[in-house]
Scaffold this motif. Structure first.
Motif, PDB file in Angstrom:
ATOM      1  N   LEU A  51      39.451  39.709  34.358  1.00 49.44           N
ATOM      2  CA  LEU A  51      39.566  41.263  35.030  1.00 49.44           C
ATOM      3  C   LEU A  51      40.571  41.019  36.028  1.00 49.44           C
ATOM      4  N   THR A  52      41.464  40.661  36.120  1.00 45.14           N
ATOM      5  CA  THR A  52      42.450  41.075  36.689  1.00 45.14           C
ATOM      6  C   THR A  52      43.876  41.388  36.477  1.00 45.14           C
ATOM      7  N   HIS A  53      44.326  41.825  37.599  1.00 46.53           N
ATOM      8  CA  HIS A  53      45.727  42.285  37.021  1.00 46.53           C
ATOM      9  C   HIS A  53      46.887  41.386  37.340  1.00 46.53           C
ATOM     10  N   SER A  54      47.785  41.053  36.397  1.00 46.66           N
ATOM     11  CA  SER A  54      48.850  40.804  36.893  1.00 46.66           C
ATOM     12  C   SER A  54      49.608  42.015  37.944  1.00 46.66           C
ATOM     13  N   TYR A 174      41.347  51.200  36.899  1.00 41.99           N
ATOM     14  CA  TYR A 174      42.523  50.349  36.798  1.00 41.99           C
ATOM     15  C   TYR A 174      43.505  50.591  35.202  1.00 41.99           C
ATOM     16  N   LYS A 175      43.784  51.382  34.895  1.00 40.25           N
ATOM     17  CA  LYS A 175      44.134  51.887  33.424  1.00 40.25           C
ATOM     18  C   LYS A 175      45.620  52.333  33.933  1.00 40.25           C
ATOM     19  N   VAL A 207      24.109  39.639  45.732  1.00 36.32           N
ATOM     20  CA  VAL A 207      25.525  38.782  46.800  1.00 36.32           C
ATOM     21  C   VAL A 207      26.459  39.131  46.785  1.00 36.32           C
ATOM     22  N   ALA A 208      27.954  39.229  45.706  1.00 34.66           N
ATOM     23  CA  ALA A 208      28.898  40.692  45.822  1.00 34.66           C
ATOM     24  C   ALA A 208      28.995  41.302  45.423  1.00 34.66           C
ATOM     25  N   ASN A 209      30.249  42.355  45.476  1.00 29.93           N
ATOM     26  CA  ASN A 209      29.881  43.304  44.475  1.00 29.93           C
ATOM     27  C   ASN A 209      32.065  43.711  44.919  1.00 29.93           C
ATOM     28  N   GLY A 210      32.197  44.664  43.891  1.00 24.61           N
ATOM     29  CA  GLY A 210      34.297  44.417  43.248  1.00 24.61           C
ATOM     30  C   GLY A 210      33.926  46.508  42.384  1.00 24.61           C
ATOM     31  N   HIS A 211      35.687  46.492  42.574  1.00 22.74           N
ATOM     32  CA  HIS A 211      35.339  47.771  41.820  1.00 22.74           C
ATOM     33  C   HIS A 211      36.844  47.768  41.823  1.00 22.74           C
ATOM     34  N   VAL A 238      40.114  46.038  42.872  1.00 22.09           N
ATOM     35  CA  VAL A 238      41.531  46.253  41.946  1.00 22.09           C
ATOM     36  C   VAL A 238      41.149  44.842  40.976  1.00 22.09           C
ATOM     37  N   MET A 239      39.582  45.488  40.024  1.00 21.62           N
ATOM     38  CA  MET A 239      38.913  44.624  39.550  1.00 21.62           C
ATOM     39  C   MET A 239      40.003  45.290  37.837  1.00 21.62           C
ATOM     40  N   ALA A 240      40.437  44.819  37.264  1.00 28.37           N
ATOM     41  CA  ALA A 240      40.119  45.363  35.764  1.00 28.37           C
ATOM     42  C   ALA A 240      39.714  44.991  34.553  1.00 28.37           C
TER      43      ALA A 240
END
Length: 274
Positions: A51-54, A174-175, A207-211, A238-240
């Motif tokens: 779920l991570t970008h380079s 993310y695309k 507990v936490a969130n992401g986008h 900045v998730m992928a």
């Protein structure tokens, strides 16, 4: 969707964590070892999704921070960069803000009394994952904000958001990260509403969130981001690859370095699918 594998993972981890508090008999130690082995075999058999970008000095970043710089590490006595041919190794220096690429925001990013990176418990780094997909709504509203009604409609299909979960917002932004950085940096963009953020933390106990975007929301005061960080919560930005993860049933694992009093850092996140 068959949730039996997810239940097996949960059961194995529960047994393992329970036994960790017990000290004594060889039989207990043997059971603990078997539980660990069983848990590993179950998890290792699953599909993993990064779920991570380079990131590089050319990738998008908030204009107030500016790009990173990468450089070769050099011998301080000579100023000559280390090379494998001459020295047997090479190394790099990285100069960048903590909020760079896929990264973690701890409460202290916005709250002077909030927890820093080194204070976030490691047990919070593996959590059940739920994904809210707003991409169908973006056809009529390209900058849709996830609402409480959206969450309740999701729950009608997938069940109640479990307490202790990590909630991710799928927008497919993310695309554009590598292919169209200018579009990735657009403003406004699809995001979280404050009402949705508060509902998930206060009513569902996440507990936490992401986008996928570089910010939680598009309000001038970043009201959603400000609220969650000032209430002791953390997030991943900045998730992928959230389009490769089911709405429910997966686990998310997130890790980051442990700088003392750290206010943010690039993170590595991945999902383990059911």
């Amino acid at each position: 969707m068959d949730r039996k594998p997810a239940r097996l993972v949960t059961s194995a981890l529960f047994v393992l964590l329970s036994l960790a508090f017990i000290v004594g008999a060889p039989a207990i130690a043997l059971a603990q070892a078997r539980s660990l082995a069983d848990a590993y075999r179950i998890i290792a058999s699953k599909e993993f999704v990064d779920l991570t970008h380079s990131f590089s000095p050319l990738t998008p970043v908030w204009r107030g921070f500016g790009p990173a710089t990468f450089s070769a590490a050099a011998d301080p006595a000579t100023g000559r960069p280390y090379t494998i041919d001459r020295d047997g190794f090479r190394a790099q220096f990285f100069a960048m803000v903590g909020q760079y690429g896929t990264h973690v925001d701890p409460p202290a990013h916005f709250d002077p009394a909030g927890a820093t990176l080194d204070k976030i418990p490691v047990k919070q780094m593996i959590l059940p994952l739920v994904v809210f997909d707003v991409t169908p709504m973006l056809k009529r509203d390209p900058n849709h904000l996830l609402t409480v009604d959206d969450i309740k409609a999701w729950e009608q299909m997938h069940g109640r958001v479990p307490a202790g979960a990590f909630a991710a917002l799928r927008t497919d932004m993310y695309k554009d990260w590598a292919k169209n950085p200018r579009r990735f940096e657009r403003y406004p963009f699809p995001a979280w509403s404050l009402a949705a953020i508060r509902f998930l933390y206060e009513q569902r106990g996440i507990v936490a969130n992401g986008h996928e975007s570089m910010d939680t929301d598009t309000t001038p005061s970043l009201e959603s981001e400000t609220w969650l960080l000032k209430h002791g919560h953390w997030q991943i930005e900045v998730m992928a690859n959230l389009d490769k993860v089911p709405a429910t049933g997966a686990l998310i694992v997130v890790s980051w370095p442990k700088p003392q009093d750290g206010l943010g850092f690039p993170a590595r996140a991945f999902a383990i699918l059911p």
